[in-house]
Scaffold this motif. Structure first.
Motif, PDB file in Angstrom:
ATOM      1  N   GLY A   1      46.760  18.482  40.805  1.00  0.00           N
ATOM      2  CA  GLY A   1      46.720  18.917  42.236  1.00  0.00           C
ATOM      3  C   GLY A   1      45.066  19.035  42.179  1.00  0.00           C
ATOM      4  O   GLY A   1      44.133  18.610  41.631  1.00  0.00           O
ATOM      5  N   ARG A   2      44.849  19.939  43.432  1.00  0.00           N
ATOM      6  CA  ARG A   2      43.388  20.138  43.947  1.00  0.00           C
ATOM      7  C   ARG A   2      42.622  21.189  43.117  1.00  0.00           C
ATOM      8  O   ARG A   2      41.373  21.183  43.350  1.00  0.00           O
ATOM      9  N   THR A   3      43.139  21.846  42.388  1.00  0.00           N
ATOM     10  CA  THR A   3      42.196  22.827  41.666  1.00  0.00           C
ATOM     11  C   THR A   3      43.038  23.519  40.452  1.00  0.00           C
ATOM     12  O   THR A   3      44.124  23.443  40.358  1.00  0.00           O
TER      13      THR A   3
ATOM     14  N   ALA B   1      46.106  34.985  40.327  1.00  0.00           N
ATOM     15  CA  ALA B   1      47.730  35.641  40.091  1.00  0.00           C
ATOM     16  C   ALA B   1      48.102  35.084  41.834  1.00  0.00           C
ATOM     17  O   ALA B   1      47.482  34.947  42.588  1.00  0.00           O
ATOM     18  N   ASP B   2      49.637  35.127  41.644  1.00  0.00           N
ATOM     19  CA  ASP B   2      50.241  34.719  42.873  1.00  0.00           C
ATOM     20  C   ASP B   2      50.227  36.045  43.835  1.00  0.00           C
ATOM     21  O   ASP B   2      51.064  36.851  43.770  1.00  0.00           O
ATOM     22  N   VAL B   3      49.387  35.604  44.860  1.00  0.00           N
ATOM     23  CA  VAL B   3      49.012  36.817  45.775  1.00  0.00           C
ATOM     24  C   VAL B   3      50.478  37.394  46.453  1.00  0.00           C
ATOM     25  O   VAL B   3      50.605  38.691  46.535  1.00  0.00           O
ATOM     26  N   SER B   4      51.246  36.499  46.657  1.00  0.00           N
ATOM     27  CA  SER B   4      52.633  36.814  47.260  1.00  0.00           C
ATOM     28  C   SER B   4      53.467  37.746  46.467  1.00  0.00           C
ATOM     29  O   SER B   4      54.499  38.150  46.941  1.00  0.00           O
ATOM     30  N   GLU B   5      53.198  37.647  45.118  1.00  0.00           N
ATOM     31  CA  GLU B   5      53.881  38.790  44.290  1.00  0.00           C
ATOM     32  C   GLU B   5      53.412  40.196  44.298  1.00  0.00           C
ATOM     33  O   GLU B   5      54.067  41.092  43.662  1.00  0.00           O
ATOM     34  N   PHE B   6      51.997  40.511  45.010  1.00  0.00           N
ATOM     35  CA  PHE B   6      51.407  41.767  45.053  1.00  0.00           C
ATOM     36  C   PHE B   6      52.296  42.651  45.381  1.00  0.00           C
ATOM     37  O   PHE B   6      52.350  44.026  45.035  1.00  0.00           O
ATOM     38  N   GLY B   7      53.189  42.465  46.573  1.00  0.00           N
ATOM     39  CA  GLY B   7      53.975  43.576  47.172  1.00  0.00           C
ATOM     40  C   GLY B   7      55.153  44.051  46.291  1.00  0.00           C
ATOM     41  O   GLY B   7      55.677  45.054  46.470  1.00  0.00           O
TER      42      GLY B   7
ATOM     43  N   HIS C   1      53.124  40.118  31.374  1.00  0.00           N
ATOM     44  CA  HIS C   1      52.050  40.625  32.458  1.00  0.00           C
ATOM     45  C   HIS C   1      51.032  39.476  32.101  1.00  0.00           C
ATOM     46  O   HIS C   1      50.847  39.034  30.702  1.00  0.00           O
ATOM     47  N   LEU C   2      49.838  39.272  32.764  1.00  0.00           N
ATOM     48  CA  LEU C   2      48.808  38.244  32.895  1.00  0.00           C
ATOM     49  C   LEU C   2      47.987  38.867  31.524  1.00  0.00           C
ATOM     50  O   LEU C   2      47.533  37.805  30.677  1.00  0.00           O
ATOM     51  N   PRO C   3      47.544  39.866  31.212  1.00  0.00           N
ATOM     52  CA  PRO C   3      46.884  40.443  30.235  1.00  0.00           C
ATOM     53  C   PRO C   3      47.605  39.752  28.795  1.00  0.00           C
ATOM     54  O   PRO C   3      46.869  39.153  27.988  1.00  0.00           O
TER      55      PRO C   3
ATOM     56  N   ALA D   1      38.532  27.875  39.674  1.00  0.00           N
ATOM     57  CA  ALA D   1      39.055  28.920  38.581  1.00  0.00           C
ATOM     58  C   ALA D   1      38.889  30.126  39.137  1.00  0.00           C
ATOM     59  O   ALA D   1      37.688  30.695  38.970  1.00  0.00           O
ATOM     60  N   LEU D   2      39.818  30.801  39.569  1.00  0.00           N
ATOM     61  CA  LEU D   2      39.514  32.167  40.476  1.00  0.00           C
ATOM     62  C   LEU D   2      40.335  33.146  39.676  1.00  0.00           C
ATOM     63  O   LEU D   2      41.526  32.964  39.548  1.00  0.00           O
ATOM     64  N   GLY D   3      40.028  34.456  39.694  1.00  0.00           N
ATOM     65  CA  GLY D   3      40.660  35.537  39.587  1.00  0.00           C
ATOM     66  C   GLY D   3      41.363  35.178  38.067  1.00  0.00           C
ATOM     67  O   GLY D   3      40.728  35.040  36.891  1.00  0.00           O
TER      68      GLY D   3
ATOM     69  N   LEU E   1      40.400  32.544  36.100  1.00  0.00           N
ATOM     70  CA  LEU E   1      39.224  32.362  35.297  1.00  0.00           C
ATOM     71  C   LEU E   1      39.553  32.971  33.987  1.00  0.00           C
ATOM     72  O   LEU E   1      39.137  33.037  33.225  1.00  0.00           O
ATOM     73  N   GLU E   2      40.493  34.383  34.228  1.00  0.00           N
ATOM     74  CA  GLU E   2      40.819  34.937  32.905  1.00  0.00           C
ATOM     75  C   GLU E   2      41.614  34.214  32.103  1.00  0.00           C
ATOM     76  O   GLU E   2      41.416  34.479  30.850  1.00  0.00           O
ATOM     77  N   VAL E   3      42.538  33.483  32.380  1.00  0.00           N
ATOM     78  CA  VAL E   3      43.131  32.624  31.430  1.00  0.00           C
ATOM     79  C   VAL E   3      42.170  31.766  30.906  1.00  0.00           C
ATOM     80  O   VAL E   3      42.183  31.466  29.369  1.00  0.00           O
TER      81      VAL E   3
ATOM     82  N   GLY F   1      40.816  44.022  47.624  1.00  0.00           N
ATOM     83  CA  GLY F   1      40.891  45.500  47.423  1.00  0.00           C
ATOM     84  C   GLY F   1      41.351  45.998  46.068  1.00  0.00           C
ATOM     85  O   GLY F   1      41.502  47.088  45.852  1.00  0.00           O
ATOM     86  N   ILE F   2      41.160  44.894  45.209  1.00  0.00           N
ATOM     87  CA  ILE F   2      41.773  45.336  43.745  1.00  0.00           C
ATOM     88  C   ILE F   2      40.417  44.864  42.542  1.00  0.00           C
ATOM     89  O   ILE F   2      39.499  44.530  43.261  1.00  0.00           O
ATOM     90  N   ILE F   3      40.821  44.903  41.306  1.00  0.00           N
ATOM     91  CA  ILE F   3      39.514  44.529  40.340  1.00  0.00           C
ATOM     92  C   ILE F   3      40.385  43.662  39.611  1.00  0.00           C
ATOM     93  O   ILE F   3      41.751  43.378  39.714  1.00  0.00           O
TER      94      ILE F   3
ATOM     95  N   VAL G   1      44.997  40.328  55.763  1.00  0.00           N
ATOM     96  CA  VAL G   1      43.986  39.094  56.128  1.00  0.00           C
ATOM     97  C   VAL G   1      43.931  38.052  55.679  1.00  0.00           C
ATOM     98  O   VAL G   1      43.433  37.024  56.205  1.00  0.00           O
ATOM     99  N   PHE G   2      43.874  38.176  54.249  1.00  0.00           N
ATOM    100  CA  PHE G   2      44.044  36.864  53.385  1.00  0.00           C
ATOM    101  C   PHE G   2      44.815  36.090  54.084  1.00  0.00           C
ATOM    102  O   PHE G   2      44.781  34.711  54.202  1.00  0.00           O
ATOM    103  N   PHE G   3      46.235  36.408  54.235  1.00  0.00           N
ATOM    104  CA  PHE G   3      47.366  35.633  54.648  1.00  0.00           C
ATOM    105  C   PHE G   3      47.081  35.266  56.023  1.00  0.00           C
ATOM    106  O   PHE G   3      47.552  34.247  56.542  1.00  0.00           O
ATOM    107  N   ALA G   4      46.607  36.217  56.927  1.00  0.00           N
ATOM    108  CA  ALA G   4      46.462  36.012  58.267  1.00  0.00           C
ATOM    109  C   ALA G   4      45.342  34.877  58.645  1.00  0.00           C
ATOM    110  O   ALA G   4      45.670  33.991  59.418  1.00  0.00           O
TER     111      ALA G   4
END
Ligand code: T1G
Length: 686
Positions: A54-56, A61-67, A74-76, A97-99, A102-104, A127-129, A267-270
């Motif tokens: 694909g394109r990237t 992480a899958d932001v839709s899983e955050f809620g 776990h990713l670590p 390679a984001l978030g 890049l950690e992977v 709003g996270i680290i 806001v990200f999803f909006a």
């Protein structure tokens, strides 16, 4: 989602395919852990390439899983298993390679990327680290200073900069897969490099952390995540790896559940939903290769600069040669300003201007794909412009008005092929402000509307579809806010107290200092037109200021007094006297900052609810984008509608009822009461 493994002789190629951006869903995390185990056990494999379809590359992480509660692995742990692999893994990066992506890649022994790739840790924008070692491995790999920049800004770096930082080991020209395999074959013969987790963090000079903290705090203002990200990088530089990872994870989990993270995720999803109105699904936009702007004033020049910044050659049309020269000078001043601020080089500025031609001849637009009108806000002048355009432009040329307050249906009345006409409402300065309100008329064709959205994306703008009403979405709400701010003045508040309260809420400036900056005369012109329509806009003090020609900074005084040549606002006795006269006989009260914010923000929500009910806005989240990207509403609060839902709509209704009982605001709109009963605005959206 698939993870496929194919062997190219002694090199195993692990291909991740999880559209649309290879986000690290639970299933993908599990597949990566399984791949490490399988390939460690496969004696024929000497090295591994991790690549994405694909394109990237993995975009995080899958932001839709955050809620939801985080699911293992776990990713670590995923990153640790890759880092502990018996054979070298080579991350082959294209796209971003984001978030977590890049950690992977930091867990891999090596990283290679195509020249167009970008790498970053954008977590603070949510709003996270980083929560999988980004703040702990990065300073070990590229040093604390570069790590602080990347982690606290959230901005990505390109492949060339990444190579210079030591973030990647090679830039691959040509085919990434083949280049990565060749790289893997080379490193397969070497012994494994020391894992990043085992490396020491380079020392920093004394005072580094204090300087960094001051700089990050100044930029972050009320946002918490950037300072927490800095704290985690600092902690990683001063403690052992395991303790640093525990600190990072705890901080990440704390922030993940915070109000600011929820708002920024909203806001990200909006921002990703707004450019895709449901009714335009599958409609192909028209290609725009040439554009023209009618009118070289502030708005016209800004729009022309925005089109040039996006690479479109443009023609600037004005009524005569002198006006053309003035318009060209306005455009040039924008680019020269960017050079002065270090945003672009002189040669880029010159190149931008080389793509602008000025003319007073409408005939030069006979083959132009898109024409945007930005002349004076007068219906007669605008209709004359479109009369001429209607004659000279191709029937399929897209014709757009930048009007702020006039009815696009009335402007386009009588033109040939009215289906090609729409409103494109830019916000000043048009080459900077992200918001673009897209206003269809009753006859705008879906393909023309979708062309407006495609143009917005091409210009890097946030498009919001707005229905046709006075002020569309943003300025309609602004009128309510300004009237509301005056009501506070007549009940005991002062302009400086209101402005201070709104800055404390998180706005870049308050309503009165904003009016002084933009000029009071523009709104006065709108109020005059509204009164001619039989409306009764509430602005007793502003009317008197304008009658006294106090139009703001440009006239040396408005809501505030200004020393000649200075922009610092000073409380004005003249204004205080006018307020006292207009407030005579009205109940006075003491206002604190929180109450002022309620009396300004909640009526904003009330009017926005009407806008939603009337379908002038498609979604509540669109209204949030209008306020954030058009009016500086703090992004970390998610916009007025998100703020209201997060606070609780029942409480919002109760506060509005209380203020209305004091005659200080309109009562809650029926729709707002219904949304409060239903627990959210989705009950109102179509
Ligand atoms: N998770 C889930 N969906 C995502 C996503 C993500 N991270 N990123 C994008 N999408 C969806 C998006 O909603 C849209 O969906 C589609 O992909 C195309 O997006 C542990 C915790 C990658 C530069 O912040 O910056 O990792 O609307 O329109 O313009 O430390 O998407 O089509 O259904 O933006 O080509 C960190 C966010 C997460 C990256 C591509 N990562 N994404 O831009 O496409 S936190 C990010 C972007 C994290 C770790 C932490 C951009 C992009 P739909 P798009 P684009």
């Amino acid at each position: 989602m698939t993870v496929t493994i194919v062997s190219e002789n002694a090199i195993a190629v692990v291909t991740v395919d999880n559209p649309p951006v290879n986000a690290l869903s639970q299933a993908l995390r599990q597949a990566l852990v399984d791949a490490v185990a399988d390939l460690d056990a496969d004696t024929a494999v000497e090295a591994v390439v991790l690549i994405c379809a694909g394109r990237t590359f993995i975009a995080g992480a899958d932001v839709s899983e955050f809620g939801k509660p985080p699911q293992p692995p776990h990713l670590p742990d995923v990153v640790a298993s890759i880092e502990g692999a018996k054979k070298p893994w080579v991350a082959a990066i294209h796209g971003s390679a984001l978030g977590g992506g890049l950690e992977v890649a930091l867990g891999c022994a090596y990283r290679v990327a195509v020249p167009t790739a970008s790498l970053g840790l954008p977590e603070v924008k949510l709003g996270i680290i980083p929560g999988a070692g980004g703040t702990v491995r990065l300073p070990r790999l590229i040093g604390p200073a570069a790590a602080v920049d990347l982690v606290t800004s959230g901005s990505p770096v390109g492949a060339k900069k990444a190579k210079a930082l030591g973030l990647i080991d090679a830039v691959i020209d040509g085919d990434l897969r083949a280049g990565a395999i060749a790289f893997a074959n080379k490193v397969a013969e070497r012994s494994l490099p020391q894992p990043i987790s085992g490396r020491a963090v380079p020392a920093v000079e004394s005072g580094f952390w204090d300087t960094a903290e001051k700089a990050v705090a100044a930029k972050a203002k009320r946002e918490v995540a950037p300072l927490m990200a800095l704290a985690s990088v600092r902690n990683a530089s001063e403690t052992d790896f395991a303790s640093a990872m525990a600190f990072e994870r705890e901080t990440f989990l704390d922030l993940r559940g915070s109000a600011q993270a929820a708002a920024l995720r909203h806001v990200f999803f909006a921002e990703r939903a707004a450019p895709r109105p449901p009714e335009l699904a599958g409609v192909t936009p028209r290609e725009i290769h040439s554009a023209a702007v009618i009118g070289g004033g502030t708005m016209g020049a800004g729009i022309a600069a925005a089109l040039r910044d996006a690479g479109l050659a443009i023609v600037l049309i004005e009524r005569d040669r002198a006006a053309v020269e003035r318009g060209l000078a306005n455009i040039r001043a924008i680019f020269e300003g960017s050079v002065k601020r270090g945003r672009i080089t002189q040669e880029v500025s010159d190149e931008r201007m080389a793509g602008v031609t000025g003319s007073e001849d409408y005939g030069s637009l006979a083959n132009t794909d898109l024409v945007i009108e930005a002349v004076f806000e007068d219906i007669g002048i605008k209709r004359a412009v479109f009369g001429k355009l209607s004659e000279v432009c191709r029937p399929d040329a897209v014709l757009a008005t930048n009007t702020s307050y006039l009815d696009p249906n009335a402007i386009s009345e009588g033109i040939a092929h009215p289906e090609r006409f729409l409103g494109l409402h830019f916000f000043s300065p048009a080459h900077v402000m992200k918001l673009l309100e897209i206003v269809p008329t009753e006859t705008t064709a879906p393909q023309v509307l979708t062309t407006g959205f495609a143009l917005a994306r091409h210009l890097g703008k946030i498009p919001v579809r707005a229905g046709n009403c006075d002020g569309f979405i943003g300025n309609r709400i602004l009128k309510v806010t300004r009237a509301q701010a005056e009501r506070l003045l007549l009940s005991g508040a002062t302009p400086s107290a209101v402005d201070a309260a709104m800055r404390a809420f998180g706005l870049p400036m308050g309503p009165f200092e904003a009016q002084d900056l933009g000029g009071l005369d523009i709104a006065a012109f709108q109020r005059k037109a509204a009164r001619e329509r039989g409306e009764t806009p509430f602005a007793p003090v502003a009317d008197r200021l304008c009658a006294n020609e106090r139009f703001g900074q440009k006239s040396g005084g408005g809501w505030y007094d200004y020393q000649p040549g200075h922009r610092a606002p000073k409380s004005s006795e003249t204004v205080a006297a006018i307020i006292a006269e207009e407030a005579a006989g009205r109940p006075q009260r003491v206002w604190d900052e929180a109450e002022i914010a309620d009396a300004i923000i909640l009526p904003m929500v009330n009017e926005a609810t009407r806008i939603l009910e009337e379908r002038v806005a498609l979604r509540a989240a669109d209204i949030d984008l209008v306020k954030i990207h058009g009016y500086g509403f703090p992004r970390w609060r998610g916009g007025p509608m998100h703020y209201a839902e997060a606070r609780g709509l029942s409480e919002v209704v109760a506060v509005l009822d209380r203020l209305a009982a004091e005659g200080l605001t309109e009562p809650p709109h029926e729709g707002l009461r219904r949304a409060a009963k239903a627990g959210g605005f989705s009950a109102l959206a179509g």
